[in-house]
Scaffold this motif. Sequence first.
Motif, short mmCIF file in Angstrom:
data_model
loop_
_atom_site.label_atom_id
_atom_site.label_comp_id
_atom_site.label_asym_id
_atom_site.label_seq_id
_atom_site.Cartn_x
_atom_site.Cartn_y
_atom_site.Cartn_z
N VAL A 1 0.83 -1.27 0.07
CA VAL A 1 -0.02 0.01 -0.05
C VAL A 1 1.03 1.42 -0.05
CG1 VAL A 1 -1.67 1.25 1.23
CG2 VAL A 1 -1.87 -1.16 1.14
N ILE A 2 1.80 1.10 0.76
CA ILE A 2 2.93 2.45 0.78
C ILE A 2 3.70 2.73 -0.56
CG2 ILE A 2 5.00 3.43 1.99
CD1 ILE A 2 4.19 2.04 4.33
N LYS A 3 3.83 1.49 -1.25
CA LYS A 3 4.51 1.61 -2.62
C LYS A 3 3.36 2.23 -3.50
CE LYS A 3 8.33 -1.43 -3.26
NZ LYS A 3 8.96 -2.65 -3.74
N GLU A 4 2.32 1.83 -3.36
CA GLU A 4 1.15 2.38 -4.29
C GLU A 4 0.90 3.82 -3.99
OE1 GLU A 4 0.06 1.23 -7.06
OE2 GLU A 4 -2.09 2.27 -6.97
N VAL A 5 1.21 4.20 -2.72
CA VAL A 5 0.80 5.60 -2.57
C VAL A 5 2.08 6.56 -3.06
CG1 VAL A 5 0.63 7.41 -0.68
CG2 VAL A 5 -0.81 5.29 -0.51
N LEU A 6 3.14 5.86 -2.81
CA LEU A 6 4.35 6.54 -3.37
C LEU A 6 4.31 6.58 -5.03
CD1 LEU A 6 7.33 5.08 -1.42
CD2 LEU A 6 7.08 7.42 -1.81
N ARG A 7 3.69 5.60 -5.47
CA ARG A 7 3.57 5.91 -7.13
C ARG A 7 2.55 6.83 -7.31
NH1 ARG A 7 0.31 4.30 -11.13
NH2 ARG A 7 -1.41 3.18 -9.93
N LEU A 8 1.35 6.98 -6.88
CA LEU A 8 0.38 7.88 -7.08
C LEU A 8 0.52 9.21 -6.60
CD1 LEU A 8 -2.92 5.82 -6.39
CD2 LEU A 8 -1.96 6.68 -8.70
N HIS A 9 1.47 9.49 -5.42
CA HIS A 9 1.69 10.63 -4.94
C HIS A 9 3.10 10.90 -4.63
CE1 HIS A 9 -2.94 11.06 -4.56
NE2 HIS A 9 -2.71 10.06 -3.93
N PRO A 10 4.02 10.84 -5.34
CA PRO A 10 5.66 10.82 -4.97
C PRO A 10 5.74 12.33 -4.10
CG PRO A 10 5.02 11.24 -7.35
CD PRO A 10 3.81 10.77 -6.94
N PRO A 11 6.20 12.01 -2.96
CA PRO A 11 6.32 13.43 -2.17
C PRO A 11 7.14 14.62 -3.00
CG PRO A 11 6.51 11.36 -0.88
CD PRO A 11 6.51 11.05 -2.21
N VAL A 12 8.15 14.00 -3.90
CA VAL A 12 8.76 14.99 -4.62
C VAL A 12 8.51 14.82 -6.18
CG1 VAL A 12 11.18 16.22 -5.10
CG2 VAL A 12 10.63 15.06 -3.12
N PRO A 13 7.21 15.40 -6.57
CA PRO A 13 6.78 14.68 -7.80
C PRO A 13 7.79 15.34 -9.19
CG PRO A 13 5.52 16.76 -6.90
CD PRO A 13 6.58 16.05 -5.83
N LEU A 14 8.52 16.54 -8.92
CA LEU A 14 9.55 16.63 -9.77
C LEU A 14 10.98 16.65 -9.16
CD1 LEU A 14 8.32 20.10 -11.35
CD2 LEU A 14 8.28 17.90 -12.77
N ALA B 1 4.36 12.18 -13.57
CA ALA B 1 3.72 11.54 -14.73
C ALA B 1 4.16 10.21 -14.97
CB ALA B 1 4.12 12.55 -15.76
N ILE B 2 5.30 9.72 -14.81
CA ILE B 2 5.75 8.61 -14.80
C ILE B 2 5.17 7.68 -13.95
CG2 ILE B 2 7.90 7.25 -14.72
CD1 ILE B 2 9.56 9.81 -15.39
N GLY B 3 4.89 7.62 -12.87
CA GLY B 3 4.06 6.93 -11.99
C GLY B 3 2.59 6.71 -12.53
#
Length: 324
Positions: free
Chosen positions: A205-218, A247-249
Amino acid sequence: MHQISLIPHRSLFELSKKHGPLMLLQLSSILTLVVSSPSTAREIMRTHDLIFASRPSLKAARILLYNNNDMAFAPYGEYWRQTRKICVTNLLSLKMIQSFSLVRMEEVSLMIKRIARMDSANNGVVCVSEILNTLTCDVLCKSILGDMIVAGTDTSLALLDWCMVELIRNPTVMEKVQSEVRGIAYGEEKVREEYLGKLSYMKAVIKEVLRLHPPVPLILPRESLQDCQIQEYNIPKKTRVLINAWAIGRDGHDFHYIPFGAGRRICPGIQFAIAIVELALANLVYRFNWKLPSGISSDGMDMEDSARITTPRKEKLYLVPLAI
Ligand code: HEM
């Protein structure tokens, strides 16, 4: 320029849908390469890792960080190499992270007690975002100092906050995480670090959240050290590069997992961040059932990110904890 909003990763994603995953933009006087596809990100951060290992000299970093005298914004060179070595072999080594285990456990226990005390006031509603902010700041301050605090607190806070947001919006997933954690730590007062290795669903679940909402998106900007060819394009020396992890996620075809960056400038704080995020989340869902304050529905939650380098949700998260 006028097409880029205060949330640049979203506007750049929209532009990339029109102009393709590799865009060379003239942003005021700065030539900027914007990367929005997994394969090009791989080419830059793996194949040409050394060429793109530098960071541009940013005015804010020069002023705030005493002429880039930190690690995250230092140009590639001897100073960065030495600082990074000290960081990965001492400050953020596995041994060091393990030695902070007591700090993490103490701070997570304090957080749980604080929530239990608060839930009788304010109609039972607590501001989860503020509680998580206190936790991540306290853990970082008691463990390591310096620019690591900035790099580590905002990012871990954003990730924890988004985890709670997604869990509250997806009750079936919340129930599955809770039943996994409660099954593993059954009968214990709290979830201890030794149990974390067994919580495979929560980790996913944490990995999926990192994919959808990376804390440093750029991903922190890079700068090329020499001319180079990316796909069929010639990219001149000193081009600034923005890699859009957000975008990549979301690339359905060829997903590449890069919330922590990649190559020689990859985030050195991954283990540190994961240790506190997993421990905090496991204890939050172990000790409480969570619901939205009355009158608020999960469909009505604003899912915009804040307009910052690190992007927690724009709105603070308020929830009602029900002790079990
Ligand atoms: C969820 C938490 C975190 C995320 C998502 C994250 C993400 C990132 C990203 C994307 C970069 C740029 C990597 C690149 O250019 O390829 C970075 C760099 C960095 N991070 Fe993190 N980070 C997190 C937590 C932390 C923590 C806890 C620390 C320290 C305790 C830390 C310290 C640093 C430092 C020092 C750099 C600069 C490395 C360099 O330029 O060589 N980060 N991080």
